[in-house]
Write a protein that holds these residues in place. Structure first.
Motif, mmCIF file in Angstrom:
data_model
loop_
_atom_site.group_PDB
_atom_site.id
_atom_site.type_symbol
_atom_site.label_atom_id
_atom_site.label_comp_id
_atom_site.label_asym_id
_atom_site.label_seq_id
_atom_site.Cartn_x
_atom_site.Cartn_y
_atom_site.Cartn_z
ATOM 1 N N ARG A 112 29.724 -1.528 52.528
ATOM 2 C CA ARG A 112 28.520 -1.224 53.287
ATOM 3 C C ARG A 112 28.695 0.048 54.101
ATOM 4 O O ARG A 112 27.719 0.724 54.440
ATOM 5 N N GLN A 113 29.958 0.400 54.397
ATOM 6 C CA GLN A 113 30.232 1.630 55.138
ATOM 7 C C GLN A 113 30.310 2.853 54.229
ATOM 8 O O GLN A 113 30.455 3.973 54.704
ATOM 9 N N GLY A 114 30.250 2.638 52.895
ATOM 10 C CA GLY A 114 30.251 3.753 51.958
ATOM 11 C C GLY A 114 31.602 4.108 51.385
ATOM 12 O O GLY A 114 31.776 5.182 50.799
ATOM 13 N N TYR A 115 32.602 3.230 51.506
ATOM 14 C CA TYR A 115 33.930 3.497 50.944
ATOM 15 C C TYR A 115 34.024 2.954 49.519
ATOM 16 O O TYR A 115 33.430 1.917 49.195
ATOM 17 N N ASP A 116 34.777 3.656 48.689
ATOM 18 C CA ASP A 116 34.986 3.230 47.309
ATOM 19 C C ASP A 116 35.998 2.082 47.281
ATOM 20 O O ASP A 116 37.167 2.265 47.658
ATOM 21 N N VAL A 117 35.568 0.918 46.825
ATOM 22 C CA VAL A 117 36.426 -0.271 46.844
ATOM 23 C C VAL A 117 37.608 -0.112 45.885
ATOM 24 O O VAL A 117 38.728 -0.528 46.191
ATOM 25 N N PHE A 118 37.376 0.484 44.725
ATOM 26 C CA PHE A 118 38.448 0.653 43.743
ATOM 27 C C PHE A 118 39.580 1.507 44.313
ATOM 28 O O PHE A 118 40.762 1.160 44.214
ATOM 29 N N SER A 119 39.220 2.615 44.955
ATOM 30 C CA SER A 119 40.226 3.503 45.513
ATOM 31 C C SER A 119 40.979 2.815 46.659
ATOM 32 O O SER A 119 42.211 2.891 46.738
ATOM 33 N N ARG A 120 40.260 2.124 47.527
ATOM 34 C CA ARG A 120 40.913 1.461 48.655
ATOM 35 C C ARG A 120 41.804 0.311 48.188
ATOM 36 O O ARG A 120 42.835 0.032 48.786
ATOM 37 N N THR A 121 41.407 -0.358 47.109
ATOM 38 C CA THR A 121 42.230 -1.443 46.583
ATOM 39 C C THR A 121 43.540 -0.913 46.027
ATOM 40 O O THR A 121 44.618 -1.484 46.274
ATOM 41 N N PHE A 144 37.620 -7.944 45.382
ATOM 42 C CA PHE A 144 38.672 -7.170 44.732
ATOM 43 C C PHE A 144 39.918 -6.990 45.603
ATOM 44 O O PHE A 144 41.040 -7.123 45.092
ATOM 45 N N PRO A 145 39.801 -6.709 46.902
ATOM 46 C CA PRO A 145 41.028 -6.708 47.719
ATOM 47 C C PRO A 145 41.702 -8.079 47.753
ATOM 48 O O PRO A 145 42.936 -8.169 47.730
ATOM 49 N N GLY A 146 40.890 -9.150 47.793
ATOM 50 C CA GLY A 146 41.473 -10.493 47.779
ATOM 51 C C GLY A 146 42.200 -10.790 46.488
ATOM 52 O O GLY A 146 43.293 -11.375 46.493
ATOM 53 N N LEU A 147 41.622 -10.386 45.360
ATOM 54 C CA LEU A 147 42.277 -10.592 44.063
ATOM 55 C C LEU A 147 43.560 -9.774 43.964
ATOM 56 O O LEU A 147 44.562 -10.244 43.406
ATOM 57 N N ALA A 148 43.543 -8.554 44.482
ATOM 58 C CA ALA A 148 44.742 -7.712 44.444
ATOM 59 C C ALA A 148 45.871 -8.358 45.238
ATOM 60 O O ALA A 148 47.021 -8.401 44.778
ATOM 61 N N MET A 149 45.554 -8.869 46.419
ATOM 62 C CA MET A 149 46.563 -9.530 47.245
ATOM 63 C C MET A 149 47.115 -10.765 46.538
ATOM 64 O O MET A 149 48.335 -10.981 46.483
ATOM 65 N N THR A 150 46.224 -11.569 45.971
ATOM 66 C CA THR A 150 46.646 -12.783 45.274
ATOM 67 C C THR A 150 47.521 -12.455 44.071
ATOM 68 O O THR A 150 48.535 -13.119 43.815
ATOM 69 N N THR A 151 47.154 -11.425 43.314
ATOM 70 C CA THR A 151 47.910 -11.039 42.124
ATOM 71 C C THR A 151 49.320 -10.600 42.476
ATOM 72 O O THR A 151 50.304 -11.003 41.841
ATOM 73 N N MET A 152 49.437 -9.789 43.521
ATOM 74 C CA MET A 152 50.757 -9.284 43.908
ATOM 75 C C MET A 152 51.643 -10.404 44.439
ATOM 76 O O MET A 152 52.845 -10.465 44.121
ATOM 77 N N VAL A 153 51.079 -11.294 45.229
ATOM 78 C CA VAL A 153 51.841 -12.428 45.748
ATOM 79 C C VAL A 153 52.298 -13.326 44.598
ATOM 80 O O VAL A 153 53.447 -13.791 44.570
ATOM 81 N N THR A 154 51.429 -13.551 43.631
ATOM 82 C CA THR A 154 51.776 -14.386 42.482
ATOM 83 C C THR A 154 52.916 -13.767 41.681
ATOM 84 O O THR A 154 53.862 -14.450 41.285
ATOM 85 N N GLY A 155 52.843 -12.458 41.441
ATOM 86 C CA GLY A 155 53.888 -11.787 40.680
ATOM 87 C C GLY A 155 55.247 -11.873 41.354
ATOM 88 O O GLY A 155 56.251 -12.208 40.717
ATOM 89 N N LEU A 156 55.299 -11.612 42.652
ATOM 90 C CA LEU A 156 56.566 -11.690 43.383
ATOM 91 C C LEU A 156 57.098 -13.121 43.436
ATOM 92 O O LEU A 156 58.310 -13.343 43.340
#
Length: 289
Positions: A72-81, A259-271
């Motif tokens: 909503r603030q205009g940031y690209d979610v893909f880049s920030r993820t 997408f940030p939540g999925l990224a966090m979950t994916t990395m935690v799962t991998g480790l």
């Protein structure tokens, strides 16, 4: 025409544990590659600037122009993820390394020398160990402030007692072995016994603990970011992005949190999968069959 199925010998068939470990390694290596490549992808124009909002801030749904949409603030979610992966790895590697550097030597000295030093250190470490990791990290984050190094310090204190306890317990058992008594009888100095004879016999579980702590640290870092205590606002970080997305969810902007939540979950799962696999390899005697 009949076809024959080739069956690998049993010794060459991966077990479920090995398969999950391989999956964990793929996920973890992919996350590291993303963290390393994100700045290069931005430089060649494949990624938007993660800290630069659009000229006319308006939320865009995931599509061809913005794969993960915009906030909503205009940031690209893909880049920030993607850049959030880099921030998470920096903090987590620093935090787990600091706790390892502090906890392992203290465990060696405490377990080998015993006596009053052991009692004092054990009491102090047990006191820290009883505190919830997130609560302790939040308290320390208030004191040290925001930043990559400060966040790593706030996280590391919670993990020092874990390294201390596991190394101390192993040292207490190993120091009664005959080769230690022989080294003592030959007049070997304490520093040499600790570094040459004890260290390499008591660190079998440290790589496992390091990996599992890294997974846990990602979650706690996300919690700090969600509370506004982790990294500065200008640094892309998953917990901070989830905090910003919280107010946008009722308006239907689901992608800014998903997408940030999925990224966090994916990395935690991998480790976590890598840690469990290392446990099976380094400690086969305790493997559940």
């Amino acid at each position: 025409m009949t076809t024959t199925r080739v069956r690998l010998p049993r010794q060459f068939r991966p077990t479920l544990s090995q398969s999950l470990t391989i999956i964990g390694l793929i996920i973890t290596i992919s996350c590291i590659a993303i963290a390393l490549l994100a700045p290069t992808l931005q430089n060649i124009g494949w990624l938007q600037d993660p800290v630069e909002a659009l000229a006319n801030p308006i939320h865009e749904a995931p599509g061809a122009d913005y794969w993960f949409g915009t906030t909503r603030q205009g940031y690209d979610v893909f880049s920030r993820t993607l850049f959030g992966t880099q921030a998470a790895l920096k903090v987590v590697i620093l935090a787990t390394t600091i706790s390892l550097i502090l906890g392992v030597p203290l465990g060696l000295v405490s377990g080998y020398l015993g006596g009053r030093i052991d009692k004092v250190l054990l009491f102090f470490m047990d006191t820290i160990y009883t505190l919830p990791g997130l609560l302790l990290s939040v308290t320390l984050a208030f004191v040290v402030g925001k930043g990559v190094l400060n966040a790593a310090l706030a996280l590391s204190i919670a993990y020092v007692p874990q390294y201390y306890r596991i190394v101390r317990n192993h040292t207490t058992s190993v120091k009664t072995e005959l080769f230690i008594e022989a080294a003592q009888a030959m007049g070997a100095p304490t520093s040499r016994i600790l570094s040459r004879y004890l260290f390499f016999n008591v660190i079998q579980s440290v790589p496992v603990l390091f990996t599992l702590n890294a997974a846990d640290a990602i979650l706690i870092l996300g919690g700090l970011g969600f509370l506004g205590l982790g990294l500065p606002p200008e640094v892309p970080e998953w917990g901070h992005d989830l905090r910003l997305a919280l107010d946008a969810l009722p308006t239907g902007i689901w992608w800014s949190a998903t997408f940030p939540g999925l990224a966090m979950t994916t990395m935690v799962t991998g480790l976590s999968l890598v840690g469990e696999g290392l446990s099976d390899i380094l400690n086969p005697g305790v493997k559940i069959r």
